[in-house]
Design an enzyme around this catalytic site. Structure first.
Site, PDB file in Angstrom:
ATOM      1  N   CYS A 189     -45.636 -55.473  23.358  1.00 50.48           N
ATOM      2  CA  CYS A 189     -46.855 -54.724  23.044  1.00 50.48           C
ATOM      3  C   CYS A 189     -47.651 -55.548  22.033  1.00 50.48           C
ATOM      4  CB  CYS A 189     -46.458 -53.357  22.487  1.00 50.48           C
ATOM      5  SG  CYS A 189     -47.860 -52.330  22.033  1.00 50.48           S
ATOM      6  N   CYS A 218     -53.815 -42.049  14.327  1.00 52.05           N
ATOM      7  CA  CYS A 218     -53.306 -43.415  14.425  1.00 52.05           C
ATOM      8  C   CYS A 218     -53.197 -44.084  13.059  1.00 52.05           C
ATOM      9  CB  CYS A 218     -54.240 -44.215  15.339  1.00 52.05           C
ATOM     10  SG  CYS A 218     -53.874 -45.958  15.383  1.00 52.05           S
ATOM     11  N   CYS A 244     -45.868 -45.770  19.524  1.00 58.77           N
ATOM     12  CA  CYS A 244     -47.298 -45.655  19.745  1.00 58.77           C
ATOM     13  C   CYS A 244     -48.024 -45.020  18.553  1.00 58.77           C
ATOM     14  CB  CYS A 244     -47.498 -44.781  20.976  1.00 58.77           C
ATOM     15  SG  CYS A 244     -48.763 -45.365  22.022  1.00 58.77           S
TER      16      CYS A 244
HETATM   17  S1  SF4 Z   1     -55.693 -45.463  18.560  1.00 58.99           S
HETATM   18 FE1  SF4 Z   1     -56.317 -47.571  19.038  1.00 58.99          FE
HETATM   19  S2  SF4 Z   1     -58.552 -47.491  18.917  1.00 58.99           S
HETATM   20 FE2  SF4 Z   1     -57.821 -45.651  17.861  1.00 58.99          FE
HETATM   21  S3  SF4 Z   1     -57.684 -46.244  15.684  1.00 58.99           S
HETATM   22 FE3  SF4 Z   1     -55.658 -46.625  16.634  1.00 58.99          FE
HETATM   23  S4  SF4 Z   1     -55.690 -48.773  17.230  1.00 58.99           S
HETATM   24 FE4  SF4 Z   1     -57.820 -48.131  16.902  1.00 58.99          FE
END
Ligand code: SF4
Length: 343
Positions: free
Chosen positions: A103, A117, A328
């Site tokens: 990844c 995130c 993730c």
């Molecule tokens: S999910 Fe992907 S696009 Fe969204 S803040 Fe995290 S790394 Fe950036």
């Protein structure tokens, strides 16, 4: 000194010509860099001593080993790579029964600010070069055993489009690593113009982060929705000819009480109608500073079953490397660049 690794065959030819070396040196360089295992320019034995010396004056081979590794109880590894900007990115190695996936990260941090995130919380600190993206593959101790590549690490790949496209070219070109584009998936939150360019200039699979079919909800989770609404992204995908081999998938992180209802299933089926695709359901790993939680296992299984009943191919992505923050949405090097004083 500038790295040779990460340059296309055309660029290597230009370098050779600028040093008054024969044009075929570019092809020889690509072969040494992408197909053989050497540790210095000096080992390029079919180049003249003069050519090697001229190249060594200004260039280095250019791949760099990781500076750290953490191993999860499930075998997933998280590697830390330093970048030219003296920053760090993380790369996950995910071994499975029949395949090994890497990844890749494409940026240091990210500007997209998705609510769920960790990388987004780190803020944006720079783009990776094609060489730095490729290095996360080539410098992995397990690189020869890798079967799949996903651009789903730190950063939004299509916010660094030129370097991502260049890395894809080097991954798939005959003079490069000669990998099948069917082994490569690029993920995006849906930057429409960049997505169209990616679809046009590459053959790799596309994965779009969807997370909810409702605009207002999506806007709260993913600010990009305000600029490139999902309807626009789906409109482009619907009109694109993916052929039989190329795949489009939608990533869907499940959040308890937010996007896990039968109403969401119904709306997903409606908006994806006519698109040959699959949905990957992802378990959410709670991160500090958000009220979001994961639904229980029964809800996740029921959500999947309802989508399948609607005729949508749906998988639940196995959660890997959670204990080392490799899963993730958990990649972040914030603590490395900005010590966390709250402990
Ligand atoms: S999910 Fe992907 S696009 Fe969204 S803040 Fe995290 S790394 Fe950036």
């Amino acid at each position: 000194m500038e790295p040779l690794f990460g340059k296309t065959q055309d660029e290597l030819t230009q370098i050779a010509l600028a040093l008054n070396l024969p044009p075929y040196t570019g092809r020889q360089l690509a072969e040494w860099i992408y197909k053989k295992e050497i540790s210095s320019i000096e080992e390029m034995t079919n180049l003249s001593r003069k050519a090697r010396s001229l190249l060594s004056n200004s260039y280095r081979l250019g791949w760099l080993p990781p500076t750290n590794v953490q191993t999860s109880s499930d075998g997933t590894k998280k590697y830390l790579f330093s970048t030219q900007q003296a920053k760090y990115v993380e790369t996950a190695f995910i071994p499975e029964k029949n395949r090994n996936t890497v990844c890749l990260s494409t940026q240091v941090g990210c500007k997209m600010g998705c609510l769920f995130c960790m990388t987004g919380k780190q803020g944006f600190q720079g783009n990776l070069s094609a060489g730095e993206i490729l290095n996360q593959y080539r410098s992995l101790p397990e690189w020869k055993s890798l079967t799949n590549i996903v651009y789903m690490g730190m950063g939004e790949p299509l916010d660094n489009l030129d370097e991502v496209l260049k890395s894809l070219e080097i991954f798939t070109a005959e003079w490069g690593f000669a990998l099948s584009p069917r082994r490569i998936t690029v993920s995006t939150i849906g930057i429409t113009p960049a997505m169209i360019e990616f679809l046009d200039r590459s053959e790799a699979h596309l994965a779009v982060s969807l997370h909810t079919p409702f605009d207002e909800e999506r806007q709260k989770l993913m600010p990009i929705q305000q600029i490139y609404p999902l309807t626009e992204v789906l409109g482009q995908i619907r009109s694109w000819d993916f052929g039989r081999q190329r795949r489009v998938s939608f990533e869907y992180i499940l959040f308890r009480g937010l996007n896990d209802s039968p109403g969401h299933v119904k709306e997903l089926a409606r908006i994806l109608n006519g698109i040959r695709c699959r949905i990957n359901l992802i378990r959410f790993h709670p991160i500090p500073g958000t009220p979001l939680e994961s639904p229980d296992e029964n809800t996740i299984q029921a959500f999947k079953a309802q989508l399948v009943r609607k005729g949508i191919t749906t998988t639940i992505r196995a959660s890997r490397g959670q204990d080392i923050y490799a899963a993730c949405g958990l990649l972040s090097t914030k603590q490395l660049v900005q010590p966390d004083r709250d402990g």
